[in-house]
Scaffold this motif. Structure first.
Motif, mmCIF file in Angstrom:
data_model
loop_
_atom_site.group_PDB
_atom_site.id
_atom_site.type_symbol
_atom_site.label_atom_id
_atom_site.label_comp_id
_atom_site.label_asym_id
_atom_site.label_seq_id
_atom_site.Cartn_x
_atom_site.Cartn_y
_atom_site.Cartn_z
ATOM 1 N N HIS A 86 0.871 -1.184 0.000
ATOM 2 C CA HIS A 86 0.000 0.000 0.000
ATOM 3 C C HIS A 86 0.901 1.225 0.000
ATOM 4 N N CYS A 87 0.829 2.012 -1.065
ATOM 5 C CA CYS A 87 1.781 3.116 -1.271
ATOM 6 C C CYS A 87 1.118 4.471 -1.046
ATOM 7 N N HIS A 88 1.669 5.228 -0.110
ATOM 8 C CA HIS A 88 1.220 6.609 0.096
ATOM 9 C C HIS A 88 1.924 7.514 -0.906
ATOM 10 N N PHE A 89 1.138 8.337 -1.586
ATOM 11 C CA PHE A 89 1.568 9.248 -2.637
ATOM 12 C C PHE A 89 1.713 8.484 -3.951
ATOM 13 N N MET A 90 1.311 9.127 -5.034
ATOM 14 C CA MET A 90 1.226 8.451 -6.330
ATOM 15 C C MET A 90 2.341 8.833 -7.295
ATOM 16 N N HIS A 91 3.448 9.374 -6.768
ATOM 17 C CA HIS A 91 4.541 9.703 -7.693
ATOM 18 C C HIS A 91 5.531 8.544 -7.783
ATOM 19 N N ALA A 92 6.831 8.814 -7.877
ATOM 20 C CA ALA A 92 7.828 7.793 -8.208
ATOM 21 C C ALA A 92 7.776 6.528 -7.337
ATOM 22 N N ILE B 207 -2.600 5.541 -2.530
ATOM 23 C CA ILE B 207 -3.453 6.612 -2.008
ATOM 24 C C ILE B 207 -2.846 7.953 -2.394
ATOM 25 N N GLY B 208 -3.659 8.828 -2.975
ATOM 26 C CA GLY B 208 -3.191 10.145 -3.391
ATOM 27 C C GLY B 208 -3.397 11.179 -2.306
ATOM 28 N N HIS B 209 -2.580 12.236 -2.342
ATOM 29 C CA HIS B 209 -2.683 13.251 -1.291
ATOM 30 C C HIS B 209 -2.726 14.690 -1.806
ATOM 31 N N GLY B 210 -2.152 15.008 -2.952
ATOM 32 C CA GLY B 210 -2.189 16.398 -3.408
ATOM 33 C C GLY B 210 -1.232 16.653 -4.556
ATOM 34 N N HIS B 211 0.012 16.969 -4.215
ATOM 35 C CA HIS B 211 1.033 17.270 -5.215
ATOM 36 C C HIS B 211 1.198 16.119 -6.197
ATOM 37 N N ASP B 212 1.085 14.894 -5.692
ATOM 38 C CA ASP B 212 1.272 13.701 -6.522
ATOM 39 C C ASP B 212 0.134 13.486 -7.515
ATOM 40 N N VAL B 213 -0.999 14.146 -7.298
ATOM 41 C CA VAL B 213 -2.144 14.011 -8.195
ATOM 42 C C VAL B 213 -2.321 15.252 -9.066
ATOM 43 N N TYR B 214 -2.031 16.429 -8.513
ATOM 44 C CA TYR B 214 -2.339 17.678 -9.199
ATOM 45 C C TYR B 214 -1.127 18.386 -9.800
ATOM 46 N N ASN C 218 2.717 16.670 -9.870
ATOM 47 C CA ASN C 218 3.624 15.647 -10.389
ATOM 48 C C ASN C 218 2.828 14.384 -10.723
ATOM 49 N N ASP C 219 2.078 14.443 -11.822
ATOM 50 C CA ASP C 219 1.144 13.361 -12.156
ATOM 51 C C ASP C 219 1.615 12.505 -13.327
ATOM 52 N N SER C 220 2.914 12.381 -13.517
ATOM 53 C CA SER C 220 3.452 11.611 -14.631
ATOM 54 C C SER C 220 2.975 10.161 -14.581
ATOM 55 N N ASP C 221 2.548 9.646 -15.733
ATOM 56 C CA ASP C 221 2.130 8.235 -15.870
ATOM 57 C C ASP C 221 0.985 7.860 -14.938
ATOM 58 N N LEU C 222 0.198 8.836 -14.508
ATOM 59 C CA LEU C 222 -0.821 8.554 -13.495
ATOM 60 C C LEU C 222 -1.886 7.577 -14.002
ATOM 61 N N LYS C 223 -2.302 7.728 -15.245
ATOM 62 C CA LYS C 223 -3.316 6.804 -15.787
ATOM 63 C C LYS C 223 -2.811 5.374 -15.780
ATOM 64 N N LEU C 224 -1.563 5.176 -16.171
ATOM 65 C CA LEU C 224 -0.971 3.836 -16.185
ATOM 66 C C LEU C 224 -0.878 3.267 -14.770
ATOM 67 N N LYS C 225 -0.470 4.103 -13.816
ATOM 68 C CA LYS C 225 -0.370 3.655 -12.424
ATOM 69 C C LYS C 225 -1.730 3.210 -11.894
ATOM 70 N N LEU C 226 -2.759 4.007 -12.150
ATOM 71 C CA LEU C 226 -4.106 3.663 -11.693
ATOM 72 C C LEU C 226 -4.563 2.333 -12.282
ATOM 73 N N SER C 227 -4.244 2.117 -13.547
ATOM 74 C CA SER C 227 -4.692 0.891 -14.216
ATOM 75 C C SER C 227 -4.000 -0.345 -13.662
ATOM 76 N N ASP D 124 -0.842 23.000 -6.993
ATOM 77 C CA ASP D 124 -0.824 22.205 -5.768
ATOM 78 C C ASP D 124 -1.930 22.676 -4.823
ATOM 79 N N ARG D 125 -2.416 21.751 -3.989
ATOM 80 C CA ARG D 125 -3.504 22.088 -3.062
ATOM 81 C C ARG D 125 -3.602 21.045 -1.962
ATOM 82 N N ASP D 126 -4.200 21.419 -0.851
ATOM 83 C CA ASP D 126 -4.522 20.454 0.196
ATOM 84 C C ASP D 126 -5.819 19.753 -0.195
ATOM 85 N N THR D 127 -5.853 18.439 -0.007
ATOM 86 C CA THR D 127 -6.993 17.679 -0.504
ATOM 87 C C THR D 127 -7.905 17.159 0.611
#
Length: 383
Positions: free
Chosen positions: A112-118, A137-144, A146-155, A291-294
């Motif tokens: 279970h990985c906190h933050f969706m970046h590298a 689990i996403g938190h903010g900066h990693d979603v809004y 630094n969202d590289s390859d986010l669709k692939l990660k979600l899949s 960036d924003r607080d989520t």
């Protein structure tokens, strides 16, 4: 119950109380939990004694050895890793194989990985090599930001967690993978102090990193506009790159006697002292880079301390705060903050106290970490 490996970039970050709170709650729910991190910063006194902290190292020898032991899975994962654009194949396989070796040797059955970046990218590759399930689990900066390859990660995740409805909508727009909504919970046992402030004067508390998205650049001018009519003071708890700029702004506005910068404080200090304030003020906004607080935990911690909250209608804040527990205005608005601060100051001391009581009841009902962990546990157990 599955042995869960919690992956975080660094451990532990004092401001990221939600990570330790979630770990402890998962242990209480019956899971064995290990922390996998790229950087072990310091001892965490609040962490359950059963939790092991494992530092992820990039060892070429270890990576080659593990690949030779699991050649088919390593080959399949290298093909998968080549689909990512933001991180090189060499780096992905190097760290991925080393994390997979940890998963295998520690008998971890879910990541279970906190933050969706590298770190999530490395975790996905590692989970595929090791043959275990993975969630994020996403938190903010990693979603809004630094969202590289986010669709692939979600899949590639068995499921992903959004901490507020707006984030869930954004992640679902990728049409990739299963997205669950789960607000971060708090450890209610830490907040036992009873609110005692029934003063006419208003003593506000701000807690957070001193960066653009926290919105202090809008709050300070609003306090300036009100300080001739009302007795308002503000204690700022936190550090960050905007400290000197904010001190200078206070000097320009001539409110240096009303505003105090207290520096960083421990979660223990906050749990003990927050109830001494009239309200927490959290003027969140969207920063210039997006960036924003989520799903701001600080709002819930203040509410658990039995004080009202004054914030903006941004992301998860509008789901956490209602009119019975505080006030909200539009983000990035000096006028909006001035308006809701005026409304708060015009309340009698007892009316403020009553909102604080409502806040404690609401957070106890909706944001208990143990209840949230049971939901997460059920999702993990079924993948």
């Amino acid at each position: 119950m599955k042995h869960i490996g919690i992956v975080v970039p660094s451990f532990h970050i004092p401001s990221e109380t939600f990570v330790v709170t979630e770990i402890n709650a998962l242990v209480k729910a019956g899971h064995k939990v290990s922390v996998l991190t790229f950087e072990n910063l310091n001892e965490c006194i609040n962490l359950d004694n059963s939790v092991r902290i494992i530092v992820i190292k990039k060892s070429t020898q270890s990576a080659i050895s593990f690949a030779l032991q699991h050649p088919v899975m390593a080959l399949k994962s290298s093909i998968l890793a080549s689909k990512f654009s933001a991180i090189s194949l060499v780096s992905l396989m190097g760290y991925g194989l080393n994390i997979a070796e940890i998963i295998h040797s520690r008998k971890i059955s879910h990541i279970h990985c906190h933050f969706m970046h590298a770190p999530l990218t490395y975790s996905i590759v590692a989970s595929k090599i090791a043959g275990v399930s993975v969630s994020s689990i996403g938190h903010g900066h990693d979603v809004y930001v630094n969202d590289s390859d986010l669709k692939l990660k979600l899949s590639l995740c068995d499921f992903s967690v959004a901490v507020c409805k707006d984030m869930q909508i954004k992640l679902n727009n990728y049409s990739a993978g299963k997205v669950q909504l789960l607000h971060c919970g708090i450890d209610l046992s830490m907040f036992n102090a009873k609110p005692s402030r029934l003063n006419e004067s208003v003593k506000l508390l701000f807690v957070g990193r001193l960066v653009e998205k926290k919105g202090l650049q809008f709050l300070l001018p609003a306090i300036k506009k009100l300080n001739k009519k009302y007795s308002i003071s503000l204690d700022i708890v936190g550090e960050g790159p905007l400290l000197n700029d904010l001190i200078y702004l206070c000097e320009e506005l001539n409110i240096v006697t009303e505003v105090k910068f207290l520096g960083a404080k421990s979660p223990t200090w906050l749990a003990k002292n927050t109830s001494d304030y009239s309200a927490l003020v959290a003027p969140f906004c969207v920063s210039s880079n997006g960036d924003r607080d989520t799903g701001p935990v600080v709002l819930k911690e203040a509410m658990a301390s039995g004080i009202p909250v004054i914030t903006t209608e941004l992301m998860g804040a509008k789901e956490i705060v209602n009119d019975s527990v505080g006030f909200k205005c539009e983000p990035s608005s000096i006028g909006g903050l001035e308006r809701i601060l005026t409304e708060f100051c015009d309340l009698s001391p007892y009316e403020r106290y009553e909102k604080g009581l409502n806040a404690k009841k609401l957070v106890t009902k909706k944001f208990d970490a143990n209840s949230q962990a049971k939901k997460l546990s059920n999702w993990i157990q079924t993948v």
